[in-house]
Write a protein that holds these residues in place. Structure first.
Motif, mmCIF file in Angstrom:
data_model
loop_
_atom_site.group_PDB
_atom_site.id
_atom_site.type_symbol
_atom_site.label_atom_id
_atom_site.label_comp_id
_atom_site.label_asym_id
_atom_site.label_seq_id
_atom_site.Cartn_x
_atom_site.Cartn_y
_atom_site.Cartn_z
ATOM 1 N N LYS A 4 -12.748 44.926 21.985
ATOM 2 C CA LYS A 4 -12.188 46.149 22.112
ATOM 3 C C LYS A 4 -12.852 45.690 23.764
ATOM 4 O O LYS A 4 -14.585 44.795 23.522
ATOM 5 C CB LYS A 4 -13.146 47.439 21.612
ATOM 6 C CG LYS A 4 -12.530 47.810 21.024
ATOM 7 C CD LYS A 4 -12.465 49.457 20.211
ATOM 8 C CE LYS A 4 -11.760 49.980 19.031
ATOM 9 N NZ LYS A 4 -12.520 50.962 18.921
ATOM 10 N N THR A 5 -12.598 46.641 24.907
ATOM 11 C CA THR A 5 -12.969 45.966 26.358
ATOM 12 C C THR A 5 -14.080 47.697 26.325
ATOM 13 O O THR A 5 -12.591 48.572 26.159
ATOM 14 C CB THR A 5 -12.061 45.147 27.143
ATOM 15 O OG1 THR A 5 -12.221 43.926 26.890
ATOM 16 C CG2 THR A 5 -13.750 44.877 28.257
ATOM 17 N N LEU A 6 -15.213 47.683 26.664
ATOM 18 C CA LEU A 6 -15.113 48.953 27.055
ATOM 19 C C LEU A 6 -15.274 48.136 29.030
ATOM 20 O O LEU A 6 -16.721 48.777 29.657
ATOM 21 C CB LEU A 6 -17.026 48.840 26.617
ATOM 22 C CG LEU A 6 -17.242 50.501 26.711
ATOM 23 C CD1 LEU A 6 -16.361 51.732 26.231
ATOM 24 C CD2 LEU A 6 -18.647 50.925 26.139
ATOM 25 N N PRO A 7 -14.688 50.241 29.707
ATOM 26 C CA PRO A 7 -14.581 49.736 30.768
ATOM 27 C C PRO A 7 -15.744 51.156 31.434
ATOM 28 O O PRO A 7 -16.377 51.376 30.795
ATOM 29 C CB PRO A 7 -13.288 50.022 31.401
ATOM 30 C CG PRO A 7 -12.841 51.355 29.893
ATOM 31 C CD PRO A 7 -13.349 50.061 29.050
ATOM 32 N N PRO A 8 -16.426 50.557 32.747
ATOM 33 C CA PRO A 8 -17.494 50.459 32.837
ATOM 34 C C PRO A 8 -17.862 53.114 32.628
ATOM 35 O O PRO A 8 -18.578 52.951 32.410
ATOM 36 C CB PRO A 8 -17.820 50.702 34.179
ATOM 37 C CG PRO A 8 -17.568 49.967 34.584
ATOM 38 C CD PRO A 8 -15.892 49.703 33.947
ATOM 39 N N GLU A 9 -16.998 53.171 33.458
ATOM 40 C CA GLU A 9 -16.290 54.709 32.658
ATOM 41 C C GLU A 9 -16.708 54.755 31.080
ATOM 42 O O GLU A 9 -17.135 56.197 31.264
ATOM 43 C CB GLU A 9 -15.218 55.526 33.187
ATOM 44 C CG GLU A 9 -14.338 55.010 32.889
ATOM 45 C CD GLU A 9 -13.067 53.607 33.823
ATOM 46 O OE1 GLU A 9 -11.878 52.720 33.029
ATOM 47 O OE2 GLU A 9 -13.937 52.787 34.495
ATOM 48 N N ALA A 10 -16.197 54.451 30.613
ATOM 49 C CA ALA A 10 -16.216 54.550 29.039
ATOM 50 C C ALA A 10 -17.611 53.982 28.529
ATOM 51 O O ALA A 10 -18.336 55.254 28.282
ATOM 52 C CB ALA A 10 -14.821 53.171 28.451
ATOM 53 N N ASP A 28 -33.735 58.821 29.691
ATOM 54 C CA ASP A 28 -33.431 57.975 28.433
ATOM 55 C C ASP A 28 -33.383 57.167 27.676
ATOM 56 O O ASP A 28 -33.413 56.322 26.428
ATOM 57 C CB ASP A 28 -33.357 59.612 26.984
ATOM 58 C CG ASP A 28 -34.084 60.444 26.846
ATOM 59 O OD1 ASP A 28 -35.761 59.933 27.464
ATOM 60 O OD2 ASP A 28 -34.768 61.816 26.907
ATOM 61 N N LEU A 29 -31.463 57.402 28.530
ATOM 62 C CA LEU A 29 -30.985 55.888 28.118
ATOM 63 C C LEU A 29 -31.106 55.519 29.353
ATOM 64 O O LEU A 29 -29.405 55.454 30.313
ATOM 65 C CB LEU A 29 -29.246 56.504 27.882
ATOM 66 C CG LEU A 29 -29.448 57.197 26.593
ATOM 67 C CD1 LEU A 29 -28.195 57.776 26.247
ATOM 68 C CD2 LEU A 29 -30.108 56.097 25.544
ATOM 69 N N PRO A 30 -31.295 54.112 30.032
ATOM 70 C CA PRO A 30 -31.493 53.325 31.025
ATOM 71 C C PRO A 30 -30.154 51.967 30.646
ATOM 72 O O PRO A 30 -30.932 51.023 30.376
ATOM 73 C CB PRO A 30 -32.337 53.089 31.162
ATOM 74 C CG PRO A 30 -33.244 52.882 29.548
ATOM 75 C CD PRO A 30 -32.470 54.445 29.262
ATOM 76 N N ILE A 31 -29.049 52.563 31.335
ATOM 77 C CA ILE A 31 -27.369 52.229 30.935
ATOM 78 C C ILE A 31 -28.266 50.929 31.241
ATOM 79 O O ILE A 31 -28.180 49.818 30.861
ATOM 80 C CB ILE A 31 -26.865 52.058 31.428
ATOM 81 C CG1 ILE A 31 -26.380 53.563 30.366
ATOM 82 C CG2 ILE A 31 -25.379 51.309 31.391
ATOM 83 C CD1 ILE A 31 -25.240 54.294 30.733
ATOM 84 N N SER A 32 -28.281 50.228 32.730
ATOM 85 C CA SER A 32 -28.574 49.039 32.861
ATOM 86 C C SER A 32 -29.631 48.769 33.368
ATOM 87 O O SER A 32 -29.340 47.113 32.656
ATOM 88 C CB SER A 32 -28.766 49.429 35.127
ATOM 89 O OG SER A 32 -29.656 50.736 35.483
ATOM 90 N N LEU A 33 -31.145 49.266 32.427
ATOM 91 C CA LEU A 33 -32.053 47.996 32.254
ATOM 92 C C LEU A 33 -31.716 47.429 30.360
ATOM 93 O O LEU A 33 -31.816 46.797 30.991
ATOM 94 C CB LEU A 33 -32.733 49.248 32.050
ATOM 95 C CG LEU A 33 -34.795 48.783 31.775
ATOM 96 C CD1 LEU A 33 -34.890 48.373 32.033
ATOM 97 C CD2 LEU A 33 -34.904 49.647 31.185
ATOM 98 N N ILE A 34 -30.897 48.484 29.927
ATOM 99 C CA ILE A 34 -30.692 47.901 29.037
ATOM 100 C C ILE A 34 -29.563 46.551 28.978
ATOM 101 O O ILE A 34 -29.475 45.973 28.518
ATOM 102 C CB ILE A 34 -30.000 49.028 27.671
ATOM 103 C CG1 ILE A 34 -31.251 49.693 27.440
ATOM 104 C CG2 ILE A 34 -29.805 48.134 26.364
ATOM 105 C CD1 ILE A 34 -32.480 49.355 26.817
ATOM 106 N N LEU A 35 -28.560 46.830 29.922
ATOM 107 C CA LEU A 35 -27.973 45.813 29.888
ATOM 108 C C LEU A 35 -28.239 43.902 30.382
ATOM 109 O O LEU A 35 -27.673 43.020 30.049
ATOM 110 C CB LEU A 35 -26.735 46.205 30.825
ATOM 111 C CG LEU A 35 -25.872 47.615 30.136
ATOM 112 C CD1 LEU A 35 -24.561 47.867 31.021
ATOM 113 C CD2 LEU A 35 -25.270 46.623 29.025
ATOM 114 N N ASP A 36 -29.621 44.853 31.359
ATOM 115 C CA ASP A 36 -29.919 43.094 31.827
ATOM 116 C C ASP A 36 -31.142 42.958 31.291
ATOM 117 O O ASP A 36 -30.648 41.332 31.045
ATOM 118 C CB ASP A 36 -30.775 43.893 33.513
ATOM 119 C CG ASP A 36 -30.321 44.411 34.008
ATOM 120 O OD1 ASP A 36 -28.876 44.027 35.292
ATOM 121 O OD2 ASP A 36 -30.723 45.093 35.231
ATOM 122 N N LEU A 37 -30.694 43.437 29.929
ATOM 123 C CA LEU A 37 -32.407 43.074 29.124
ATOM 124 C C LEU A 37 -31.294 42.280 28.060
ATOM 125 O O LEU A 37 -31.486 41.416 27.884
ATOM 126 C CB LEU A 37 -32.947 44.384 28.527
ATOM 127 C CG LEU A 37 -33.442 43.931 26.946
ATOM 128 C CD1 LEU A 37 -35.051 42.938 27.078
ATOM 129 C CD2 LEU A 37 -34.081 44.867 25.830
#
Length: 87
Positions: A4-10, A28-37
């Motif tokens: 599965k591919t997850l687009p940004p809006e998903a 509480d859920l820093p998306i960009s921080l976790i993706l960068d990590l």
């Protein structure tokens, strides 16, 4: 197993569902921080280390108090370690 591919809006919708389910605030859920990590660990260590390291960041942050600042500090420490990792 299907890929599965997850687009940004998903991803935003998934994060919103997690926040609602577990009573979390947006910070509480820093998306960009976790993706960068995950990216930094996948490149600096190995791909399989990325989800494991994200889990470790959450565990470390939770034990430190669980604030968004604790998450950022744990992610920064893991990113730093990944940047110097030599296997």
């Amino acid at each position: 197993m299907s890929e599965k591919t997850l687009p940004p809006e998903a991803l935003d919708a998934w994060a919103a569902a997690l926040r609602e389910r577990f009573g979390l605030a947006e910070e509480d859920l820093p998306i960009s921080l976790i993706l960068d990590l995950a990216r930094d660990v996948a490149v600096g260590v190995a791909r399989p280390a990325a989800p494991f390291s994200a889990f470790a960041a959450g565990l470390v942050a939770g034990r430190a108090g669980g604030s968004p600042a604790d998450v950022r500090a744990a992610a920064a420490a893991i990113t730093e370690l990944a940047g110097t990792w030599e296997n």
